[in-house]
Design a protein around this motif. Structure first.
Motif, mmCIF file in Angstrom:
data_model
loop_
_atom_site.group_PDB
_atom_site.id
_atom_site.type_symbol
_atom_site.label_atom_id
_atom_site.label_comp_id
_atom_site.label_asym_id
_atom_site.label_seq_id
_atom_site.Cartn_x
_atom_site.Cartn_y
_atom_site.Cartn_z
ATOM 1 N N GLU A 1 0.840 -1.210 0.000
ATOM 2 C CA GLU A 1 0.000 0.000 0.000
ATOM 3 C C GLU A 1 0.873 1.259 0.000
ATOM 4 O O GLU A 1 0.600 2.206 -0.723
ATOM 5 C CB GLU A 1 -0.934 0.019 1.230
ATOM 6 C CG GLU A 1 -2.042 -1.027 1.185
ATOM 7 C CD GLU A 1 -3.212 -0.663 0.263
ATOM 8 O OE1 GLU A 1 -3.283 0.493 -0.180
ATOM 9 O OE2 GLU A 1 -4.034 -1.560 -0.016
ATOM 10 N N LYS A 2 1.949 1.232 0.812
ATOM 11 C CA LYS A 2 2.855 2.388 0.857
ATOM 12 C C LYS A 2 3.490 2.638 -0.500
ATOM 13 O O LYS A 2 3.928 3.739 -0.805
ATOM 14 C CB LYS A 2 3.973 2.140 1.876
ATOM 15 C CG LYS A 2 3.541 2.361 3.307
ATOM 16 C CD LYS A 2 4.741 2.167 4.232
ATOM 17 C CE LYS A 2 4.281 1.938 5.652
ATOM 18 N NZ LYS A 2 5.285 1.248 6.467
ATOM 19 N N ASN A 3 3.590 1.569 -1.297
ATOM 20 C CA ASN A 3 4.197 1.685 -2.618
ATOM 21 C C ASN A 3 3.132 1.762 -3.724
ATOM 22 O O ASN A 3 3.399 1.387 -4.879
ATOM 23 C CB ASN A 3 5.150 0.518 -2.850
ATOM 24 C CG ASN A 3 6.433 0.687 -2.058
ATOM 25 O OD1 ASN A 3 7.327 1.407 -2.482
ATOM 26 N ND2 ASN A 3 6.517 0.051 -0.892
ATOM 27 N N ASN A 4 1.933 2.201 -3.329
ATOM 28 C CA ASN A 4 0.844 2.451 -4.290
ATOM 29 C C ASN A 4 0.332 1.223 -5.033
ATOM 30 O O ASN A 4 -0.068 1.311 -6.193
ATOM 31 C CB ASN A 4 1.241 3.535 -5.302
ATOM 32 C CG ASN A 4 1.573 4.821 -4.597
ATOM 33 O OD1 ASN A 4 0.822 5.265 -3.722
ATOM 34 N ND2 ASN A 4 2.723 5.403 -4.918
ATOM 35 N N VAL A 5 0.365 0.073 -4.358
ATOM 36 C CA VAL A 5 -0.313 -1.112 -4.906
ATOM 37 C C VAL A 5 -1.584 -1.280 -4.082
ATOM 38 O O VAL A 5 -1.523 -1.310 -2.850
ATOM 39 C CB VAL A 5 0.562 -2.379 -4.773
ATOM 40 C CG1 VAL A 5 -0.221 -3.625 -5.203
ATOM 41 C CG2 VAL A 5 1.844 -2.244 -5.590
ATOM 42 N N SER A 6 -2.735 -1.383 -4.744
ATOM 43 C CA SER A 6 -4.007 -1.506 -4.014
ATOM 44 C C SER A 6 -4.244 -2.952 -3.605
ATOM 45 O O SER A 6 -4.181 -3.862 -4.431
ATOM 46 C CB SER A 6 -5.159 -1.038 -4.886
ATOM 47 O OG SER A 6 -4.953 0.297 -5.252
ATOM 48 N N LYS B 1 4.897 -5.403 -10.502
ATOM 49 C CA LYS B 1 5.232 -4.314 -9.571
ATOM 50 C C LYS B 1 5.396 -4.878 -8.157
ATOM 51 O O LYS B 1 6.343 -4.532 -7.447
ATOM 52 C CB LYS B 1 4.130 -3.244 -9.610
ATOM 53 C CG LYS B 1 4.444 -2.040 -8.758
ATOM 54 C CD LYS B 1 3.494 -0.891 -8.955
ATOM 55 C CE LYS B 1 3.867 0.244 -7.993
ATOM 56 N NZ LYS B 1 2.862 1.300 -7.962
ATOM 57 N N LYS C 1 -12.580 -2.240 -9.040
ATOM 58 C CA LYS C 1 -11.131 -2.038 -9.037
ATOM 59 C C LYS C 1 -10.441 -3.376 -8.718
ATOM 60 O O LYS C 1 -10.928 -4.141 -7.869
ATOM 61 C CB LYS C 1 -10.794 -1.001 -7.962
ATOM 62 C CG LYS C 1 -9.364 -0.521 -7.976
ATOM 63 C CD LYS C 1 -9.195 0.574 -6.921
ATOM 64 C CE LYS C 1 -7.751 0.886 -6.630
ATOM 65 N NZ LYS C 1 -7.022 1.456 -7.738
ATOM 66 N N SER D 1 11.642 0.980 -2.077
ATOM 67 C CA SER D 1 10.501 0.321 -1.436
ATOM 68 C C SER D 1 10.414 0.772 0.014
ATOM 69 O O SER D 1 11.197 0.360 0.864
ATOM 70 C CB SER D 1 10.581 -1.186 -1.566
ATOM 71 O OG SER D 1 11.665 -1.703 -0.885
#
Ligand code: UDP
Length: 253
Positions: free
Chosen positions: A64-69, A159, A189, A251
């Motif tokens: 999540e911190k790395n913009n993966v939902s 990713k 989503k 990361s």
């Protein structure tokens, strides 16, 4: 996070899913059951549920911190987490950085060959069919996802691999391969779902050279090496140690 745990919705081999008083949230409870070879091998490993839940929670937070939902919303207890309710896509997305396991059983590719770029395999998730490997044409024929969604799923999986490869590298672990499951939330989503744990990843300890001793994941169970829970504990210990350190540039875990 506080939630009201309602009735059991589904029980799988390693988890139970419960309804909550929120229509779009479920509780995932991690069990101590260990299974392999399509559930032909089964044991109870005391403490495994807590370890997999805590490891998965940390990995989802890192993603999540790395913009993966992801479906992850928070921990509910030691062995349970709250997740967004999703429509599971019945596919298993496997990414391999190093050849081992089924890849080496099914092809002449030699064990431990580095795979660059990482190999992405998609399997149809169905125990009765033995989770068959799909070709692109068979995946199309199944009609579960559009071509665009397939591209998105592959992009997300790659990713996740680069984030986790780098994260595990910082704690002297090699991410050999792993399996992801994904699903659609109520707005359509695509989210990374299920769990990401030593049950679903192969992780080798870079501090050890011995090809058996370095295994910290479910292969200890599959290969009857013993020390399964101890392997999982070592992974959690290193993850917890890493979260105290200043984050590195790429990361942020
Ligand atoms: N995997 C998984 N669930 C499955 C099949 C595989 O989590 O039903 C994971 C496995 O732990 C490994 C990766 O996916 O990290 C690749 O597994 P492989 O295809 O080599 O299968 P295996 O040799 O475990 O049967």
């Amino acid at each position: 996070m506080k939630v009201h745990q309602g009735p059991l919705l589904y029980e799988g081999k390693a988890k139970r899913i419960f309804q909550t008083d929120h229509p779009e949230q479920v509780v995932l409870e991690f069990k101590d059951d260990a299974t392999a070879f399509n559930a032909l091998k089964h044991s109870i490993l005391q403490g495994k549920g807590v370890l997999n839940c805590q490891i998965s929670a940390h990995i989802f937070e890192c993603l999540e911190k790395n913009n993966v939902s992801t479906h992850y919303l928070g921990l509910a207890g030691n062995n349970s987490m709250v997740g967004q309710k999703i429509d599971v896509i019945p596919l298993e997305i496997v990414i391999r950085n190093i050849a081992t396991g089924s890849l080496c059983k099914q092809t002449p590719i030699v064990s431990e060959k580095e795979l660059d770029p990482p190999l992405l395999d998609i399997y149809y998730k169905d125990d009765n069919l033995g989770d068959p490997l799909l070709t692109e044409a068979r995946l199309k024929l199944l009609g579960l996802i559009t071509d665009r969604q397939r591209e998105e799923i592959e992009e997300i999986a790659r990713k996740v691999n680069s984030i986790l490869l780098e994260f595990f590298q910082t704690i002297d672990l090699t991410l050999v391969d792993f399996k992801l499951e994904m699903g659609f939330n109520n707005s359509g989503k695509i989210l990374v779902a299920d769990e990401i744990s030593p049950d679903t990843c192969r992780l080798w300890d870079q501090r050890l050279n011995d090809p058996e001793k370095r295994i910290l994941d479910k292969d200890r169970f599959r290969k009857n090496l013993g020390g399964v829970v101890e392997g999982y504990e070592e992974i959690l210990k290193r993850i917890q140690g890493a979260s105290g350190k200043p984050s590195n540039a790429v990361s942020d875990c």
